[in-house]
Design a protein around this motif. Structure first.
Motif, PDB file in Angstrom:
ATOM      1  N   LEU A 408      41.322 -51.299  -7.132  1.00  0.00           N
ATOM      2  CA  LEU A 408      41.479 -50.655  -5.837  1.00  0.00           C
ATOM      3  C   LEU A 408      41.445 -49.145  -6.015  1.00  0.00           C
ATOM      4  N   GLN A 409      40.777 -48.445  -5.098  1.00  0.00           N
ATOM      5  CA  GLN A 409      40.738 -46.997  -5.173  1.00  0.00           C
ATOM      6  C   GLN A 409      40.428 -46.394  -3.821  1.00  0.00           C
ATOM      7  N   ILE A 410      40.906 -45.172  -3.638  1.00  0.00           N
ATOM      8  CA  ILE A 410      40.592 -44.374  -2.455  1.00  0.00           C
ATOM      9  C   ILE A 410      39.895 -43.120  -2.953  1.00  0.00           C
ATOM     10  N   LYS A 411      38.700 -42.876  -2.475  1.00  0.00           N
ATOM     11  CA  LYS A 411      37.940 -41.716  -2.917  1.00  0.00           C
ATOM     12  C   LYS A 411      38.385 -40.482  -2.136  1.00  0.00           C
ATOM     13  N   ARG A 415      38.696 -31.006  -3.118  1.00  0.00           N
ATOM     14  CA  ARG A 415      39.412 -29.953  -2.403  1.00  0.00           C
ATOM     15  C   ARG A 415      40.635 -30.511  -1.691  1.00  0.00           C
ATOM     16  N   LEU A 416      40.484 -31.683  -1.078  1.00  0.00           N
ATOM     17  CA  LEU A 416      41.615 -32.322  -0.408  1.00  0.00           C
ATOM     18  C   LEU A 416      42.669 -32.752  -1.421  1.00  0.00           C
ATOM     19  N   LYS A 417      42.211 -33.203  -2.586  1.00  0.00           N
ATOM     20  CA  LYS A 417      43.162 -33.609  -3.629  1.00  0.00           C
ATOM     21  C   LYS A 417      44.048 -32.437  -4.044  1.00  0.00           C
ATOM     22  N   GLU A 418      43.483 -31.236  -4.148  1.00  0.00           N
ATOM     23  CA  GLU A 418      44.269 -30.050  -4.480  1.00  0.00           C
ATOM     24  C   GLU A 418      45.251 -29.711  -3.365  1.00  0.00           C
ATOM     25  N   ALA A 419      44.805 -29.858  -2.115  1.00  0.00           N
ATOM     26  CA  ALA A 419      45.698 -29.592  -0.985  1.00  0.00           C
ATOM     27  C   ALA A 419      46.854 -30.590  -0.962  1.00  0.00           C
ATOM     28  N   LEU A 420      46.566 -31.858  -1.264  1.00  0.00           N
ATOM     29  CA  LEU A 420      47.626 -32.877  -1.317  1.00  0.00           C
ATOM     30  C   LEU A 420      48.615 -32.582  -2.439  1.00  0.00           C
ATOM     31  N   LYS A 421      48.099 -32.136  -3.571  1.00  0.00           N
ATOM     32  CA  LYS A 421      48.955 -31.794  -4.701  1.00  0.00           C
ATOM     33  C   LYS A 421      49.887 -30.640  -4.355  1.00  0.00           C
ATOM     34  N   SER A 422      49.366 -29.626  -3.665  1.00  0.00           N
ATOM     35  CA  SER A 422      50.177 -28.490  -3.263  1.00  0.00           C
ATOM     36  C   SER A 422      51.246 -28.901  -2.247  1.00  0.00           C
ATOM     37  N   ALA A 423      50.849 -29.727  -1.270  1.00  0.00           N
ATOM     38  CA  ALA A 423      51.806 -30.199  -0.262  1.00  0.00           C
ATOM     39  C   ALA A 423      52.889 -31.060  -0.897  1.00  0.00           C
ATOM     40  N   LYS A 424      52.505 -31.893  -1.842  1.00  0.00           N
ATOM     41  CA  LYS A 424      53.462 -32.733  -2.573  1.00  0.00           C
ATOM     42  C   LYS A 424      54.483 -31.861  -3.311  1.00  0.00           C
TER      43      LYS A 424
END
Length: 512
Positions: A408-411, A415-424
């Motif tokens: 299972l995976q979500i692509k 850029r969004l991954k970096e934004a999610l990391k910062s928000a986390k």
């Protein structure tokens, strides 16, 4: 997609509704025909965040009537028509009302209700959230007329700032869908653009074990979401054997028929939920809102709902519990802690009364207790949570056969991954700061308690006496030295400490 641009409430809500309120009746005052009680209310551990409200007994009575839906007998003192202005009676009633306030502010579900919040904090909870939600939903329907409201689902969930509606799509008249409107919360750290991109990731219907979003729209202050509606309700509805559309206070405060699941269901559902958490963690998405009401079960398959809550910034219902535990300091460890709560409820038919838990009732299998101990015990809460992959490899879940054998995976775009990391990271930073304040408060409380204990008072009294005797002895020595110096005599004799005086000569008695 954003269709809620004309929101009447600018900006997200910064108030954390999960911060506990405590209430202390400081005084009472008699007016012409009634008594008013002055209540000091505090949010969280800081005494700076406190205020006064004044309430009459009739206000308590109205509140209690509103809470009768819970099916719990709350300790409200009885009414009295004659002699209700006597000083002794007022003092006794004040003690009873304090016990009542303690019972409702310490109950995990009742304390979250709008009735209690408005009673203790009218300034922050005076808005008509249902009316605001209806305005937003009406705006949405004007822009997309294929949707139509069937009925509002009043108080179906515990969140004050979230409202539910049963809707239908005119293009699919036989299907029913669940529309929810919710205020953005204090942990919303994604930009509006990144939030909308993240919500689109959750609209994929092929994601196993995640309930897809059929539609999502956000503004600067709120979000509107549509997803499939399950007539069977949530996993908690099935455990408690209640009607899904009823008020959450009526359903969950005192369920009469709740029952834990069979071992095979615990294993299957637990493994499916762990796989969904692993999928989210591997994709960089943060959740933090796992509980039995956020799990839907259809045809033997569990699917998580409200996965977007973490990105919308709303606080978790279990936040008051995990903020007490400094080792639970990442979104991943929060999900594991929440999974422990959920596993306990699936096993015993009710959530744990408190955490840590070191004594577990008999379970259908020792492997269940072993996993519970690895998450909810005192040792686990002090040393840290196991990882999701480690839980999947435990004997309880490792042999479960899943229908979805593919990876299972979500692509997620980089850029969004970096934004999610910062928000986390920002979310975890706020958690760490709250945990630090709680830790300091506990240390101060323990120190004050120790300082005021009878044993400590006795120790300080003995120490004060010793210092007094020592000071007296030193003063006598100084006087003796000065006297010898003034007399001009030779070597002075050693001083005598008054604490050890020379005994007087024995008195001679005449013989009988």
């Amino acid at each position: 997609m954003s269709l809620l641009e004309k929101s009447p409430t600018p900006g997200r809500v910064l108030l954390d509704d999960t911060l506990p309120l405590t209430a202390l009746i400081e005084a009472s005052q008699n007016l012409q025909s009634h008594t008013e009680y002055i209540i000091r209310v505090q949010r969280g551990v800081s005494s700076d965040n406190s205020w006064q409200v004044i309430r009459r007994y009739s206000d308590f009575d109205i509140l209690n009537s509103s809470l009768m839906v819970c099916g719990i007998s709350l300790p409200l003192p009885p009414k009295k028509l004659i002699g209700n202005m006597d000083r002794e009676f007022i003092a006794e009633r004040q003690r009873g009302l304090q016990a009542y306030l303690d019972s409702i502010t310490q109950h995990p579900l009742i304390c979250t209700s709008l009735f209690v919040k408005k009673f203790l904090d009218p300034n922050n909870y005076s808005a008509n959230y249902t009316e605001i939600a209806l305005q937003q939903v009406s705006m949405f329907f004007r822009s997309d007329p294929k949707w139509e409201v069937q009925e509002p689902l009043k108080d179906m969930g515990w969140r004050i700032r979230k409202k539910y509606f049963l809707v239908k799509n005119k293009e699919q008249p036989k299907e029913r869908f669940l529309l929810s409107w919710v205020d953005l919360g204090p942990d919303k750290f994604l930009s509006d653009k990144d939030l909308q991109s993240a919500l689109k990731l959750l609209s994929n219907p092929s994601m196993a074990y995640l309930s897809p979003l059929l539609f999502s729209s956000t503004s600067e202050s709120s979000a509107l979401l549509i997803r499939p509606f399950s007539e069977r309700g949530s996993l908690r509805d099935q455990i408690c054997k209640v009607k899904p559309r009823e008020s959450h206070l009526k359903k969950y405060c005192n369920p009469k028929k709740s029952q834990g699941l069979e071992l095979e269901q615990i294993k299957l559902f637990g493994r499916q939920i762990l796989e969904s958490l692993k999928l989210l963690h591997d994709s960089g998405l943060f959740f933090g809102h796992l509980h039995a009401s956020n799990v839907m079960v259809d045809d033997g398959v569990c699917r998580l709902v409200d996965v977007e809550n973490g990105m919308l910034g709303v606080p978790s219902v279990l936040r008051p519990a995990f903020t007490q535990l400094r080792k639970i300091n990442t979104t991943e460890s929060i999900d594991v802690f929440c999974f422990g709560h959920l596993l306990y409820e699936m096993t015993y038919g009710r959530p744990p009364d408190s955490v840590p838990v070191d004594q577990f009732p008999s379970a259908p299998h020792s492997a269940v207790v072993s996993v519970l101990q690895s998450i909810l015990s005192t040792d686990a809460c002090k040393s840290g949570m196991p990882t999701v992959p480690a839980l999947i490899q435990t004997p309880l879940f490792s042999d479960v056969k899943l229908k979805h054998s593919e990876k299972l995976q979500i692509k997620v775009p980089s850029r969004l991954k970096e934004a999610l990391k910062s928000a986390k990271g920002s979310l975890e930073k706020r958690l760490h700061e709250e945990q630090r304040m709680l830790h300091q408060h506990r240390r101060l409380t323990r120190a004050q308690s120790h300082y005021g204990s009878e044993e400590e008072k006795k120790r300080r009294k003995i120490l004060a006496r010793k210092k007094c005797r020592q000071s007296t002895c030193e003063n006598e020595e100084d006087v003796s030295v000065r006297n010898n110096n003034n007399s001009g005599s030779g070597a002075s004799s050693p001083p005598t400490c008054p604490s050890s005086p020379t005994p007087p000569p024995a008195t001679e008695h005449a013989p009988f």
